[in-house]
Enzyme design. Structure first.
Site, PDB file in Angstrom:
ATOM      1  N   SER A  67     -14.002   6.005 -17.450  1.00  0.00           N
ATOM      2  CA  SER A  67     -13.138   5.869 -16.387  1.00  0.00           C
ATOM      3  C   SER A  67     -13.512   6.373 -15.008  1.00  0.00           C
ATOM      4  CB  SER A  67     -11.776   6.963 -16.471  1.00  0.00           C
ATOM      5  OG  SER A  67     -11.001   6.273 -17.468  1.00  0.00           O
ATOM      6  N   LYS A  70     -13.665   3.587 -12.399  1.00  0.00           N
ATOM      7  CA  LYS A  70     -12.757   3.192 -11.726  1.00  0.00           C
ATOM      8  C   LYS A  70     -12.506   3.537 -10.215  1.00  0.00           C
ATOM      9  CE  LYS A  70      -9.740   3.380 -15.720  1.00  0.00           C
ATOM     10  NZ  LYS A  70      -8.810   4.454 -16.630  1.00  0.00           N
ATOM     11  N   TYR A 192     -12.534  -5.149 -17.462  1.00  0.00           N
ATOM     12  CA  TYR A 192     -12.276  -3.735 -17.252  1.00  0.00           C
ATOM     13  C   TYR A 192     -13.165  -2.883 -18.299  1.00  0.00           C
ATOM     14  CZ  TYR A 192      -9.500   0.370 -18.462  1.00  0.00           C
ATOM     15  OH  TYR A 192      -9.340   1.792 -18.939  1.00  0.00           O
ATOM     16  N   TYR A 244      -5.605  12.645 -14.765  1.00  0.00           N
ATOM     17  CA  TYR A 244      -4.606  12.382 -15.482  1.00  0.00           C
ATOM     18  C   TYR A 244      -3.392  13.512 -15.364  1.00  0.00           C
ATOM     19  CZ  TYR A 244      -7.991   9.273 -16.989  1.00  0.00           C
ATOM     20  OH  TYR A 244      -9.236   8.421 -17.052  1.00  0.00           O
ATOM     21  N   VAL A 262     -13.383   9.383 -20.690  1.00  0.00           N
ATOM     22  CA  VAL A 262     -13.407   9.780 -21.949  1.00  0.00           C
ATOM     23  C   VAL A 262     -15.015   9.793 -22.510  1.00  0.00           C
ATOM     24  CG1 VAL A 262     -11.331   9.330 -22.784  1.00  0.00           C
ATOM     25  CG2 VAL A 262     -12.960   7.430 -22.744  1.00  0.00           C
TER      26      VAL A 262
HETATM   27  N1  GLN Z   1     -12.181   2.748 -21.711  1.00  0.00           N
HETATM   28  C1  GLN Z   1     -11.215   3.776 -21.602  1.00  0.00           C
HETATM   29  C2  GLN Z   1      -9.968   3.099 -21.920  1.00  0.00           C
HETATM   30  O1  GLN Z   1      -9.725   2.355 -21.362  1.00  0.00           O
HETATM   31  C3  GLN Z   1     -11.350   4.514 -20.275  1.00  0.00           C
HETATM   32  C4  GLN Z   1     -10.522   5.720 -20.345  1.00  0.00           C
HETATM   33  C5  GLN Z   1     -10.917   6.877 -19.853  1.00  0.00           C
HETATM   34  O2  GLN Z   1     -12.108   7.263 -19.630  1.00  0.00           O
HETATM   35  N2  GLN Z   1     -10.059   8.163 -19.754  1.00  0.00           N
HETATM   36  O3  GLN Z   1      -9.100   3.969 -22.621  1.00  0.00           O
END
Ligand code: GLN
Length: 308
Positions: A67, A70, A192, A244, A262
């Site tokens: 993530s 992003k 994505y 988050y 993650v």
């Molecule tokens: N690729 C992961 C997902 O879409 C990214 C989520 C994350 O890093 N928090 O669930």
């Protein structure tokens, strides 16, 4: 003591302390490929705006940034489309997990912010509608920020997530049904999953994010990537939405804008000073690196430098 020696000493001290402490939390199981990583990896790298660097532990080993990417896709879209992107995605903290479906119906398919999955998926859609080859353009953008032409997606990680990415499929189809996705959901998700699969070392991740600490300008070539006001806003979004439903806690304990993934990575910036990246794969129950948060808390406590 000069800046480099001072940071090196502080980082080494806290690294050793956190390393000797507990390493609790889990490696996410929903992306099978991420299970191949040793849960005890631990690396840190800092890059100051005056060009000083320091790293410790596994800071030169590549990991999946997930993530964290992003923030980069958001930067790219914001620069191209300006404030019109805020018609498609809001800027409020969600207070929910990164892959939550909860608020989408009430909010008519407008995700709460661009750093949760729903919001990042909409940003992918925006970029896909604009470029003939969004994957190619995006990786070029990351390479430009890193000043490193070798950076790439991991086909294995992207494929591994796609195979079991039911939650993200649900999000994308749901947003499409509410009219906020223009392209075919499969196509949007392919992009994505790819952007989440980028692999970087702590060293290059910290370097890439220096432009956000440096008012939108890269350190190499002094190239302006984003106008001042966009940089300010992206940093504000990282501060309020980067972790988050632990974003408030991260602001409270660490006090820096940042973003987690993650894969166990966290990058944080201190505007006007530095960007710092930490990698430790075990995640707390909010999906953020357990040791990463612990380390950064110790770091801003000891340096007494933070945005608050
Ligand atoms: N690729 C992961 C997902 O879409 C990214 C989520 C994350 O890093 N928090 O669930």
């Amino acid at each position: 003591m000069n800046e480099q020696t001072a940071y090196a000493k502080t980082i080494t001290g806290i690294y050793n302390k956190v390393y000797q402490g507990k390493n609790i939390g889990k490696i996410p199981t929903y992306i099978p490929e991420l299970l191949n990583v040793s849960p005890d990896k631990f690396g840190i790298a800092i890059h100051t705006l005056s060009g000083k660097t320091f790293g410790i532990g596994d800071y030169q080993e590549k990991f999946s940034i997930q993530s964290i990417a992003k923030v980069l896709s958001l930067s790219m879209a914001y620069d191209i489309f300006g404030d019109s992107i805020w018609e498609r995605v809001s800027v409020e903290p969600s207070g929910t997990s990164f892959n939550s479906l909860l608020q989408l119906e009430a909010n008519n398919g407008i995700p709460r912010n661009p750093l949760i999955n729903a919001g990042a998926i909409v940003i992918c859609d925006i970029l896909l509608s604009h470029f003939k080859n969004a994957e190619e353009e995006f990786i070029k953008f990351v390479r430009q920020l890193a000043n490193d032409p070798t950076i790439n997606y991991s086909e294995e990680i992207a494929a591994s997530e796609k195979e079991v990415g039911y939650r993200n499929f649900a999000l994308c189809y749901y947003i499409k049904s509410l009219g906020n996705i223009e392209n075919e959901p499969e196509r949007v998700l392919d992009f994505y999953f790819k952007l989440c699969s980028i692999e970087l070392t702590c060293e290059s991740l910290a370097y890439i994010f220096t432009f956000l600490a440096n008012d939108g300008i890269t350190l190499h070539g002094q190239q302006r990537i984003l106008p001042h006001v966009y940089t300010k806003r992206i940093n504000a979004i990282m501060q309020t939405c980067g972790f988050y439903d632990e974003s408030g806690e991260f602001a409270f304990r660490v006090g820096l804008p940042g973003k987690s993934g993650v894969g166990g990575g966290i990058v944080a910036i201190m505007p006007g000073h530095y960007a710092i990246a930490v990698w430790s794969p075990r995640l707390n129950e909010k999906g953020n690196s357990y040791r990463g948060v612990k380390f950064l808390e110790g770091f801003t406590m000891q340096t007494q430098i933070s945005v608050f």
